[in-house]
Design a protein around this motif. Structure first.
Motif, PDB file in Angstrom:
ATOM      1  N   PHE A  71       0.956  -1.298   0.031  1.00 28.33           N
ATOM      2  CA  PHE A  71       0.085  -0.075  -0.062  1.00 28.33           C
ATOM      3  C   PHE A  71       0.944   1.354   0.304  1.00 28.33           C
ATOM      4  O   PHE A  71       1.752   1.149   1.086  1.00 28.33           O
ATOM      5  CB  PHE A  71      -0.933   0.436   1.292  1.00 28.33           C
ATOM      6  CG  PHE A  71      -1.489   0.872   1.583  1.00 28.33           C
ATOM      7  CD1 PHE A  71      -2.592   1.774   0.747  1.00 28.33           C
ATOM      8  CD2 PHE A  71      -0.694   2.516   3.101  1.00 28.33           C
ATOM      9  CE1 PHE A  71      -2.888   3.191   1.482  1.00 28.33           C
ATOM     10  CE2 PHE A  71      -1.299   3.160   3.341  1.00 28.33           C
ATOM     11  CZ  PHE A  71      -2.528   3.561   2.136  1.00 28.33           C
ATOM     12  N   PHE A 119       2.644   0.675   3.148  1.00 36.70           N
ATOM     13  CA  PHE A 119       2.800  -0.716   4.095  1.00 36.70           C
ATOM     14  C   PHE A 119       2.925  -1.573   3.453  1.00 36.70           C
ATOM     15  O   PHE A 119       2.671  -1.689   2.112  1.00 36.70           O
ATOM     16  CB  PHE A 119       1.154  -0.851   4.988  1.00 36.70           C
ATOM     17  CG  PHE A 119       1.204   0.346   5.866  1.00 36.70           C
ATOM     18  CD1 PHE A 119       1.346  -0.025   7.186  1.00 36.70           C
ATOM     19  CD2 PHE A 119       0.260   1.599   5.715  1.00 36.70           C
ATOM     20  CE1 PHE A 119       0.977   1.546   8.281  1.00 36.70           C
ATOM     21  CE2 PHE A 119      -0.041   2.505   6.164  1.00 36.70           C
ATOM     22  CZ  PHE A 119      -0.011   2.202   8.090  1.00 36.70           C
ATOM     23  N   GLU A 155       0.703  -1.161  12.990  1.00 38.14           N
ATOM     24  CA  GLU A 155       0.293  -0.423  13.630  1.00 38.14           C
ATOM     25  C   GLU A 155       1.430   0.364  13.985  1.00 38.14           C
ATOM     26  O   GLU A 155       2.303  -0.558  14.327  1.00 38.14           O
ATOM     27  CB  GLU A 155      -1.059  -0.246  14.099  1.00 38.14           C
ATOM     28  CG  GLU A 155      -0.101  -1.158  15.757  1.00 38.14           C
ATOM     29  CD  GLU A 155      -1.580  -0.991  16.378  1.00 38.14           C
ATOM     30  OE1 GLU A 155      -2.352   0.355  17.216  1.00 38.14           O
ATOM     31  OE2 GLU A 155      -2.492  -1.834  17.035  1.00 38.14           O
ATOM     32  N   LYS A 165       4.892   4.365  10.224  1.00 38.86           N
ATOM     33  CA  LYS A 165       4.382   5.380   9.357  1.00 38.86           C
ATOM     34  C   LYS A 165       3.754   6.603   9.221  1.00 38.86           C
ATOM     35  O   LYS A 165       2.356   6.563  10.024  1.00 38.86           O
ATOM     36  CB  LYS A 165       3.342   4.530   8.851  1.00 38.86           C
ATOM     37  CG  LYS A 165       3.927   2.720   8.876  1.00 38.86           C
ATOM     38  CD  LYS A 165       4.511   2.969   7.604  1.00 38.86           C
ATOM     39  CE  LYS A 165       5.453   1.302   7.426  1.00 38.86           C
ATOM     40  NZ  LYS A 165       7.033   0.933   6.763  1.00 38.86           N
ATOM     41  N   ASN A 183      -9.576  -0.061   5.614  1.00 40.98           N
ATOM     42  CA  ASN A 183      -8.611  -0.287   5.823  1.00 40.98           C
ATOM     43  C   ASN A 183      -7.296   0.595   6.370  1.00 40.98           C
ATOM     44  O   ASN A 183      -6.536  -0.276   6.748  1.00 40.98           O
ATOM     45  CB  ASN A 183      -7.778  -1.543   4.823  1.00 40.98           C
ATOM     46  CG  ASN A 183      -9.197  -3.047   4.413  1.00 40.98           C
ATOM     47  OD1 ASN A 183      -8.666  -3.082   5.528  1.00 40.98           O
ATOM     48  ND2 ASN A 183      -9.091  -2.633   2.774  1.00 40.98           N
ATOM     49  N   VAL A 184      -7.482   1.011   6.182  1.00 39.55           N
ATOM     50  CA  VAL A 184      -6.611   2.384   6.557  1.00 39.55           C
ATOM     51  C   VAL A 184      -6.855   3.461   7.661  1.00 39.55           C
ATOM     52  O   VAL A 184      -8.165   3.775   7.243  1.00 39.55           O
ATOM     53  CB  VAL A 184      -6.088   3.520   5.277  1.00 39.55           C
ATOM     54  CG1 VAL A 184      -5.036   4.417   5.869  1.00 39.55           C
ATOM     55  CG2 VAL A 184      -5.274   2.343   4.491  1.00 39.55           C
ATOM     56  N   TRP A 202      -0.367   6.800  10.777  1.00 43.27           N
ATOM     57  CA  TRP A 202      -1.267   5.744   9.810  1.00 43.27           C
ATOM     58  C   TRP A 202      -0.796   4.251  10.525  1.00 43.27           C
ATOM     59  O   TRP A 202       0.045   3.898  10.801  1.00 43.27           O
ATOM     60  CB  TRP A 202      -0.535   5.874   8.383  1.00 43.27           C
ATOM     61  CG  TRP A 202      -0.468   6.906   7.833  1.00 43.27           C
ATOM     62  CD1 TRP A 202       0.506   8.401   8.347  1.00 43.27           C
ATOM     63  CD2 TRP A 202      -1.714   8.435   7.944  1.00 43.27           C
ATOM     64  NE1 TRP A 202      -0.351   9.467   7.497  1.00 43.27           N
ATOM     65  CE2 TRP A 202      -1.256   9.056   7.497  1.00 43.27           C
ATOM     66  CE3 TRP A 202      -3.064   7.496   7.442  1.00 43.27           C
ATOM     67  CZ2 TRP A 202      -2.268   9.999   6.618  1.00 43.27           C
ATOM     68  CZ3 TRP A 202      -4.204   8.667   6.959  1.00 43.27           C
ATOM     69  CH2 TRP A 202      -3.437   9.671   6.211  1.00 43.27           C
ATOM     70  N   GLU A 203      -2.219   3.716  10.252  1.00 40.75           N
ATOM     71  CA  GLU A 203      -2.548   2.037  10.596  1.00 40.75           C
ATOM     72  C   GLU A 203      -2.819   1.661   9.393  1.00 40.75           C
ATOM     73  O   GLU A 203      -4.065   1.727   8.457  1.00 40.75           O
ATOM     74  CB  GLU A 203      -2.763   1.581  12.133  1.00 40.75           C
ATOM     75  CG  GLU A 203      -3.741   2.294  12.400  1.00 40.75           C
ATOM     76  CD  GLU A 203      -3.837   2.113  13.565  1.00 40.75           C
ATOM     77  OE1 GLU A 203      -4.840   1.268  14.010  1.00 40.75           O
ATOM     78  OE2 GLU A 203      -3.108   2.958  14.732  1.00 40.75           O
ATOM     79  N   MET A 204      -2.824   0.179   9.028  1.00 40.99           N
ATOM     80  CA  MET A 204      -3.746  -0.165   8.368  1.00 40.99           C
ATOM     81  C   MET A 204      -3.849  -1.946   9.447  1.00 40.99           C
ATOM     82  O   MET A 204      -3.024  -2.598   9.195  1.00 40.99           O
ATOM     83  CB  MET A 204      -2.890  -0.464   7.147  1.00 40.99           C
ATOM     84  CG  MET A 204      -3.638  -1.259   5.321  1.00 40.99           C
ATOM     85  SD  MET A 204      -2.586  -1.037   4.389  1.00 40.99           S
ATOM     86  CE  MET A 204      -3.944  -1.743   2.942  1.00 40.99           C
TER      87      MET A 204
END
Length: 191
Positions: free
Chosen positions: A17, A45, A58, A62, A99-100, A156-158
């Motif tokens: 991503f 990611f 996470e 990022k 998803n983000v 940011w996390e995914m």
């Protein structure tokens, strides 16, 4: 059983991503409202371990660091520039935006406890959407100020399934191996 699981893991290990973070102040140009992306223009990611498909990624560095200068009370929103992630190698490969997610930490002197700022992404991530989503807005007092007052880290996390993010594990979404890219737009406007 191992022979059947291995090709699935191998194909999923190629999901990538990329996001480019852009900003705008409304109405442009507006010298009374300025957003400065100091670092973290591009977020990436790479899912290459089975645990990442199960639990997401996470706290992996990022982050985007921004400063806001404003002579007005303001709000900060974010959104994706498209309605879905599309595969770079094959646009038929799709992934949902939610998803983000992002968690916002205030590191300036304006407090995000409801006094100067209301931080909607302080305790849990807020999922990415194609419509404007308010991250930060004016509290009961003013949120006017410059870099020292209004400095923020967007973490940011995914795939973590936290907050209002997609509740399904990425492993269960039957995603196709591809590189998924989009632009995330931060919009600063008068409150």
């Amino acid at each position: 059983m191992k022979k059947q699981l291995y090709p699935i893991i191998l194909s999923l290990s190629l999901i990538l991503f990329n996001a480019t973070v852009m900003s705008q102040d409304i109405p442009p140009p507006n010298p009374g409202l300025v957003i400065n992306i100091v670092s973290g223009y591009s977020i990436e990611f790479v899912f290459d371990e089975i645990d990442e498909y199960i639990n997401g990624i996470e706290n992996a560095g990022k982050s985007t660091f921004v400063r806001i200068g404003a002579i007005y009370d303001w709000k900060l929103q974010f959104k994706a520039d498209q309605v879905m992630f599309y595969g770079t190698n094959d646009p038929a490969h799709q992934m949902e935006l939610n998803n983000v997610g992002v968690v916002v930490s205030s590191i300036g002197t304006n407090q995000d406890d409801g006094s100067n700022l209301i931080n909607n992404a302080k305790f849990a991530p807020v999922a990415l959407e194609s419509n404007d989503v308010t991250l930060l807005t004016k509290g009961t007092l003013t949120n006017k100020g410059y870099g020292i007052e209004n400095s923020f880290t967007l973490d940011w996390e995914m795939g973590t399934r936290d907050g209002n993010m997609n509740p399904s594990r990425m492993l269960d979404q039957l995603l196709k191996a591809d590189t998924y890219t989009l632009n995330i737009i931060l919009t600063l406007s008068v409150y």
